[in-house]
Design a protein around this motif. Sequence first.
Motif, PDB file in Angstrom:
ATOM      1  N   GLY A   1      -3.965  -9.860  -0.064  1.00  9.86           N
ATOM      2  CA  GLY A   1      -4.831 -11.547  -0.723  1.00  9.86           C
ATOM      3  C   GLY A   1      -5.713 -11.195   0.752  1.00  9.86           C
ATOM      4  O   GLY A   1      -6.713 -11.775   0.950  1.00  9.86           O
ATOM      5  N   HIS A   2      -5.583 -11.419   1.865  1.00 13.73           N
ATOM      6  CA  HIS A   2      -6.182 -11.742   3.736  1.00 13.73           C
ATOM      7  C   HIS A   2      -6.165  -9.619   4.260  1.00 13.73           C
ATOM      8  O   HIS A   2      -6.911 -10.693   5.393  1.00 13.73           O
ATOM      9  CB  HIS A   2      -5.456 -12.227   4.445  1.00 13.73           C
ATOM     10  N   ILE A   3      -5.816  -8.957   3.543  1.00 13.06           N
ATOM     11  CA  ILE A   3      -6.524  -7.369   3.764  1.00 13.06           C
ATOM     12  C   ILE A   3      -7.745  -6.653   2.944  1.00 13.06           C
ATOM     13  O   ILE A   3      -7.894  -7.322   1.812  1.00 13.06           O
ATOM     14  CB  ILE A   3      -5.179  -6.854   3.850  1.00 13.06           C
TER      15      ILE A   3
ATOM     16  N   THR B   1     -11.586  -1.799  -4.631  1.00 14.67           N
ATOM     17  CA  THR B   1     -12.005  -0.005  -5.124  1.00 14.67           C
ATOM     18  C   THR B   1     -10.869   0.972  -5.262  1.00 14.67           C
ATOM     19  O   THR B   1     -10.764   1.931  -6.014  1.00 14.67           O
ATOM     20  CB  THR B   1     -13.328   0.417  -3.976  1.00 14.67           C
ATOM     21  N   MET B   2      -9.800   0.524  -4.519  1.00 12.78           N
ATOM     22  CA  MET B   2      -8.196   1.605  -4.601  1.00 12.78           C
ATOM     23  C   MET B   2      -7.976   1.499  -6.047  1.00 12.78           C
ATOM     24  O   MET B   2      -7.272   1.881  -6.493  1.00 12.78           O
ATOM     25  CB  MET B   2      -6.840   0.974  -3.688  1.00 12.78           C
ATOM     26  N   VAL B   3      -8.127   0.227  -6.461  1.00  9.82           N
ATOM     27  CA  VAL B   3      -7.713  -0.315  -7.876  1.00  9.82           C
ATOM     28  C   VAL B   3      -7.791   0.854  -9.374  1.00  9.82           C
ATOM     29  O   VAL B   3      -7.192   0.669  -9.643  1.00  9.82           O
ATOM     30  CB  VAL B   3      -6.828  -1.465  -8.329  1.00  9.82           C
ATOM     31  N   ALA B   4      -9.456  -0.013  -8.854  1.00  6.09           N
ATOM     32  CA  ALA B   4      -9.998   0.819  -9.599  1.00  6.09           C
ATOM     33  C   ALA B   4      -9.694   2.889  -9.457  1.00  6.09           C
ATOM     34  O   ALA B   4     -10.263   3.230 -11.029  1.00  6.09           O
ATOM     35  CB  ALA B   4     -11.537   1.052  -9.293  1.00  6.09           C
ATOM     36  N   GLY B   5      -9.279   3.105  -8.801  1.00 10.46           N
ATOM     37  CA  GLY B   5      -9.481   4.831  -8.771  1.00 10.46           C
ATOM     38  C   GLY B   5      -8.046   4.568  -9.250  1.00 10.46           C
ATOM     39  O   GLY B   5      -8.157   5.861  -9.883  1.00 10.46           O
TER      40      GLY B   5
ATOM     41  N   LEU C   1      -7.370   0.562   4.058  1.00  8.62           N
ATOM     42  CA  LEU C   1      -6.491  -1.070   4.347  1.00  8.62           C
ATOM     43  C   LEU C   1      -5.665  -0.558   5.450  1.00  8.62           C
ATOM     44  O   LEU C   1      -4.707  -2.157   5.648  1.00  8.62           O
ATOM     45  CB  LEU C   1      -5.841  -0.782   2.782  1.00  8.62           C
ATOM     46  N   ILE C   2      -4.650  -0.054   5.588  1.00  8.45           N
ATOM     47  CA  ILE C   2      -3.450   0.832   6.700  1.00  8.45           C
ATOM     48  C   ILE C   2      -3.795   0.502   7.710  1.00  8.45           C
ATOM     49  O   ILE C   2      -3.670  -0.148   8.771  1.00  8.45           O
ATOM     50  CB  ILE C   2      -3.170   1.686   6.519  1.00  8.45           C
ATOM     51  N   ARG C   3      -5.571   1.154   8.050  1.00  6.00           N
ATOM     52  CA  ARG C   3      -6.028   0.762   8.749  1.00  6.00           C
ATOM     53  C   ARG C   3      -6.376  -1.209   9.613  1.00  6.00           C
ATOM     54  O   ARG C   3      -6.228  -1.306  10.546  1.00  6.00           O
ATOM     55  CB  ARG C   3      -7.604   1.282   9.067  1.00  6.00           C
ATOM     56  N   ARG C   4      -6.924  -1.800   8.243  1.00  4.92           N
ATOM     57  CA  ARG C   4      -7.308  -2.725   8.583  1.00  4.92           C
ATOM     58  C   ARG C   4      -6.131  -4.277   8.849  1.00  4.92           C
ATOM     59  O   ARG C   4      -5.830  -4.702   9.582  1.00  4.92           O
ATOM     60  CB  ARG C   4      -7.981  -3.617   7.589  1.00  4.92           C
ATOM     61  N   ILE C   5      -5.065  -3.495   8.094  1.00  5.34           N
ATOM     62  CA  ILE C   5      -3.089  -4.460   8.475  1.00  5.34           C
ATOM     63  C   ILE C   5      -3.125  -4.094   9.601  1.00  5.34           C
ATOM     64  O   ILE C   5      -2.471  -5.332  10.490  1.00  5.34           O
ATOM     65  CB  ILE C   5      -2.385  -3.750   7.340  1.00  5.34           C
ATOM     66  N   TYR C   6      -3.140  -2.545  10.441  1.00  3.62           N
ATOM     67  CA  TYR C   6      -2.840  -3.102  11.694  1.00  3.62           C
ATOM     68  C   TYR C   6      -4.160  -2.647  13.382  1.00  3.62           C
ATOM     69  O   TYR C   6      -3.763  -2.805  13.805  1.00  3.62           O
ATOM     70  CB  TYR C   6      -1.687  -1.722  11.779  1.00  3.62           C
ATOM     71  N   ALA C   7      -5.630  -3.815  12.764  1.00  5.33           N
ATOM     72  CA  ALA C   7      -5.946  -3.233  13.461  1.00  5.33           C
ATOM     73  C   ALA C   7      -6.042  -4.324  15.012  1.00  5.33           C
ATOM     74  O   ALA C   7      -5.289  -5.634  14.468  1.00  5.33           O
ATOM     75  CB  ALA C   7      -7.567  -4.021  12.831  1.00  5.33           C
TER      76      ALA C   7
ATOM     77  N   VAL D   1       0.785  -1.600   0.332  1.00  2.00           N
ATOM     78  CA  VAL D   1       0.102  -0.011   0.006  1.00  2.00           C
ATOM     79  C   VAL D   1       0.814   1.184  -0.035  1.00  2.00           C
ATOM     80  O   VAL D   1       0.555   2.184  -0.561  1.00  2.00           O
ATOM     81  CB  VAL D   1      -1.277  -0.414   1.026  1.00  2.00           C
ATOM     82  N   PHE D   2       2.127   1.047   0.650  1.00  2.00           N
ATOM     83  CA  PHE D   2       3.188   2.601   0.304  1.00  2.00           C
ATOM     84  C   PHE D   2       3.772   2.972  -0.359  1.00  2.00           C
ATOM     85  O   PHE D   2       3.521   4.046  -1.186  1.00  2.00           O
ATOM     86  CB  PHE D   2       4.310   1.899   1.968  1.00  2.00           C
ATOM     87  N   LEU D   3       4.398   1.706  -1.611  1.00  2.00           N
ATOM     88  CA  LEU D   3       3.720   1.899  -2.781  1.00  2.00           C
ATOM     89  C   LEU D   3       3.302   2.417  -4.005  1.00  2.00           C
ATOM     90  O   LEU D   3       3.411   3.080  -4.591  1.00  2.00           O
ATOM     91  CB  LEU D   3       5.379   0.798  -3.106  1.00  2.00           C
ATOM     92  N   VAL D   4       2.059   2.209  -3.851  1.00  2.00           N
ATOM     93  CA  VAL D   4       0.910   2.282  -4.533  1.00  2.00           C
ATOM     94  C   VAL D   4       0.322   3.580  -3.746  1.00  2.00           C
ATOM     95  O   VAL D   4       0.373   4.576  -4.991  1.00  2.00           O
ATOM     96  CB  VAL D   4       0.203   1.535  -3.810  1.00  2.00           C
ATOM     97  N   GLU D   5       0.213   4.045  -2.809  1.00  2.00           N
ATOM     98  CA  GLU D   5       0.441   5.614  -2.435  1.00  2.00           C
ATOM     99  C   GLU D   5       1.735   6.122  -3.078  1.00  2.00           C
ATOM    100  O   GLU D   5       1.322   7.797  -3.336  1.00  2.00           O
ATOM    101  CB  GLU D   5       0.444   5.442  -0.676  1.00  2.00           C
TER     102      GLU D   5
END
Length: 497
Positions: free
Chosen positions: A192-194, A77-81, A123-129, A13-17
């Motif tokens: 895949g799991h996020i 949705t992120m990829v579509a954006g 997605l970042i929020r869910r990675i560190y839930a 996510v870091f690199l895509v952002e």
Amino acid sequence: MRPTSKHRAFTTVFLVELWERFGFYGMAALLVLFMIDKLGFDDSRANLTWGAFSALAFSAPAIGGWIGDRVLGARRTMVAGAVVLCCGYLMLALARQELPYLFAALSVIVVGNGLFKANAASLIRRIYAGDEARIDSAFTTYYLAINLGAAASMLVTPWIKDQWGWNAAFAVCCAGMAMGILNFLLMHRTLGHIGTPADQEPVHWRRVAGIAAGAVVLSLFTALVLEHTLLATFTIWAAGASILSIFVYMTLTAAPAERAGLLAALVLTVQVFLFFIFYQQQYTSITLFALRNVDPRFTVFGHTLFTWSAAQFQALSGIWIIVLGPFLVLFYNGLAGRGHDAPVAVKFTLGFAAVAASFFLLVVSGQFAVDGRVSSWFVVWSYALYALGDLLISGLGLAMISRYVPVRMSGFMMGAYFVAAGVAQYLGSAVANLAQMPPAGMQATLSLPLYMRLFSGLGWAAVGAMALAVLLLPLLKRLSLAHEHGAASGEAATAAG
């Protein structure tokens, strides 16, 4: 989730952002100057058009967050954006330098940003839930990605514009977004799991068709709004009022244990709203100040090291955030490792103090002006103070939402946060017009006092925001304790069940 898996997912996510922000901020560095230079806009219209665009671009994630939470899933949705954003930058690169083409391209970018922005943060929020101690550190690191991409593009695109023209510079923005899409395709398995529950469901093509149709309608409406200032003003404030109403409704209907956290998030979002009024100045009044009243040469002991264009000064914000951010990450991690942490509200208060100092330093620079132009080094150090404030407020804004808002509401609330930022940026553009120049321009010695008055007023306004943050500290401490108690009670009830 194991730490290694978290790290890999976060890196994706870091690199895509990073690449997405490369495209967005490369365009942002040029747009106001493009409208003045190529479309003949005066300062006022250029500032307000940029303000309307940025407000809509920041407001659209409220819709995109809901789509990610409930319809397509955050990953999809992120990829579509990202794909839509790439198309928008391509339209800027290919379009003729005429108003209808500009508005059409900007409207597509608004739609793409709406789909992308809230879902990447979600997605970042869910990675560190479940790992609350690391949230501030994770989002500060995430914010570094934004500013690494921003700083690189703000240095590169103005230089490319000077060498090969506006179209080539916008084409580089498109290429940056294309790199982000390629990055995701190569690393998507780490996520895949996020995601949201909708990510785990099969694609419902009727829903996709409905979203595509809605995107076209939103794009057409956005183009219309950008062309009419009064409609833009009404739309932006209506969007803010609607989001606030929905937020109040969600708070009232939330479980009692969740309300304290939601109220804390609302109070802190109001403070972020104030910050983004100051934030908007780097694209409007400070950029035009650099154009008219800053010596573009960087000199040491009378020797010129290099020269920047007005647009390149915007890169200083990202550069300083990259320099200062790692120290804050280490500091936050150190506190977390010892079981301590400074409240977000305290960090916001210190952030406003840094922003105030930033504007006051620009005022001081006017005392050393030569023929109406100040040394570029004053702008460098002013941006250093501003970047510190940015890290302490905007850099932790998404972490604040993650800390206080239930995960099931995170996509929408990330979007609501961006709506508040968008409305504030439109207001910030209006504030920038307090120092607008007459159509024919003005000598540097005469324009300098106008900017000094504006920056002095902004400095004192930041002092007022800091005082408000101090007054709200006791309330936020009570809400935070109530939130922690409610969260602990909820976990105990879940364990007992």
